[in-house]
Design an enzyme around this catalytic site. Structure first.
Site, PDB file in Angstrom:
ATOM      1  CE  LYS A 150      -6.313  -0.376   1.415  1.00 45.55           C
ATOM      2  NZ  LYS A 150      -6.500  -0.582   3.057  1.00 45.55           N
TER       3      LYS A 150
ATOM      4  CD  GLU B 270      -3.204   1.478   2.096  1.00 45.79           C
ATOM      5  OE1 GLU B 270      -2.655   0.519   3.179  1.00 45.79           O
ATOM      6  OE2 GLU B 270      -3.646   2.554   2.165  1.00 45.79           O
TER       7      GLU B 270
HETATM    8  P1  13P Z   1      -8.853   4.265   3.539  1.00 43.93           P
HETATM    9  O1  13P Z   1     -10.184   3.818   2.708  1.00 43.93           O
HETATM   10  O2  13P Z   1     -10.090   5.033   5.000  1.00 43.93           O
HETATM   11  O3  13P Z   1      -8.143   5.404   3.322  1.00 43.93           O
HETATM   12  O4  13P Z   1      -8.491   3.260   5.052  1.00 43.93           O
HETATM   13  C1  13P Z   1      -7.696   2.330   4.013  1.00 43.93           C
HETATM   14  C2  13P Z   1      -6.343   1.446   4.627  1.00 43.93           C
HETATM   15  O5  13P Z   1      -6.215   0.597   4.855  1.00 43.93           O
HETATM   16  C3  13P Z   1      -4.995   2.716   5.145  1.00 43.93           C
HETATM   17  O6  13P Z   1      -4.271   1.854   5.380  1.00 43.93           O
END
Ligand code: 13P
Length: 346
Positions: A219, A177
């Site tokens: 992600k 991510e």
């Molecule tokens: P949000 O969808 O609230 O941005 O959170 C996703 C997430 O896992 C952030 O690390």
């Protein structure tokens, strides 16, 4: 877990019509969200909130996996059933956030580096033994004047790749991510430019660290104008820019891309994901799914407010957002779905 099992798990995480529910807010973030709606910031309140979410009837219809936090993976329902068992009994795959958060990056004012590599091999072994089948690590990239720097992008991409390699060694699917934040006045074009550079660097590092692309999930953020940018592009323009960015930077071997919501209004997050699938799905090498926290949980949190008496209504709101995002996966979401919040969870 063999390489083939990693691939099977990764594919199941982005199965058609499904996505991930991120409920891995750190204690600090969870407490901040509780404070805003007047919920006491205690371990029992956090446990009880997570129990409300995980016992939502029918959740497994739309949610393939949930991401837990260290505190949560050790917790149980009030009746003593471990959350991991509640999750697997619902046909959902348990996952865990394994980074230890962002710190100010030395020599890089206004930028962050994500920590958590020290001791990670041992922590992954413990989480795997507890039943986790995938893990998440978030890097944070800010857009501002002269920022992000190449140093910040490279350091975060390197850490993501080392984490991903350790995950695969432990038999866990890494959810990689790199989040380019939507805070600021920057244009969508600037977000496109930065997100493309970040993703290209991340995939270069993943390759250097010998991560098997078939056994991971990306992600990313959607490509959006900054929250305070006067020009806000349409849903279709955001869908086009996001898919353009991904096509330029994400290898076809990756099975799925599960977007974070990043603070977008939740209906807009569904509409934008839907537009990407309507316009491009049949032409893309990877599945376009979701891994939302706020865009699935927020309405439920605001209803629940820490009260058991509100649990059923909160679960209904959570189920509704999960269903809307499932429809967006299929390119079947429409604003009219929002008028049907009342249709009950089974
Ligand atoms: P949000 O969808 O609230 O941005 O959170 C996703 C997430 O896992 C952030 O690390």
């Amino acid at each position: 877990m063999s390489a083939q099992e990693l691939v099977t798990t990764a594919k199941a995480m982005v199965a058609d019509g499904k996505g991930l529910l991120a409920m891995d807010e750190s204690t600090r973030t969870c407490n901040k969200r509780f404070e805003k709606v007047g919920i006491p910031q205690t371990e029992e309140a956090r446990r009880s909130y997570r129990e409300m979410i995980l016992t939502t009837p029918g959740l497994g219809e739309f949610i393939s996996g949930v991401i837990l936090y260290d505190e949560t993976i050790r917790q149980s329902r009030k009746d003593g059933t471990l959350f991991v068992k509640v999750i697997t009994d619902a046909g959902i795959i348990p996952g865990i956030k394994v980074d230890t958060g962002e710190e100010d990056m030395a020599g890089h004012p206004g930028e962050k580096i994500t920590e958590g590599l020290d001791g990670l091999r041992d922590r992954l072994a413990e989480y795997s033994q507890m039943g986790a089948r995938f893990a998440k690590w978030r890097a944070e990239i800010t857009i501002a004047d002269g920022v992000p720097s190449r140093g910040c992008i490279e350091a975060n991409a390197h850490a993501l790749a080392r984490y991903a390699a350790l995950c695969q060694e432990a038999g866990l699917v890494p959810v990689v991510e790199p989040e380019v934040l939507m805070d600021g006045e920057h244009s969508m074009d600037r977000c496109l430019e930065v997100t493309t550079e970040v993703l290209r660097t991340v995939f270069s590092q993943l390759s250097t660290q010998r991560v098997a692309l078939e056994g991971m999930i990306l992600k990313p953020n959607m490509v959006l104008p900054g929250k305070d940018c006067p020009k806000q592009e349409s849903v279709e323009e955001v869908a086009d820019a996001t898919v353009t960015c991904l096509l330029r930077s994400v290898p076809a071997a990756v099975p799925g891309i599960a977007f974070l919501s990043g603070g977008q209004p939740y209906e807009l997050a569904s509409a934008r994901l839907n537009a990407m699938n309507v316009r491009f799905k049949s032409r893309l090498p990877w599945a376009l799914a979701f891994s939302f926290a706020r865009a699935i949980q927020q309405p439920a949190l605001e209803i629940w407010k820490g009260r058991q008496a509100h649990a059923a209504a909160a679960q209904q709101a959570l189920f509704h957002r999960a269903r809307c995002n499932s429809a967006a996966r299929l390119g079947e979401y429409g604003a009219e779905m929002e008028n049907n919040v009342g249709s009950r969870a089974k």
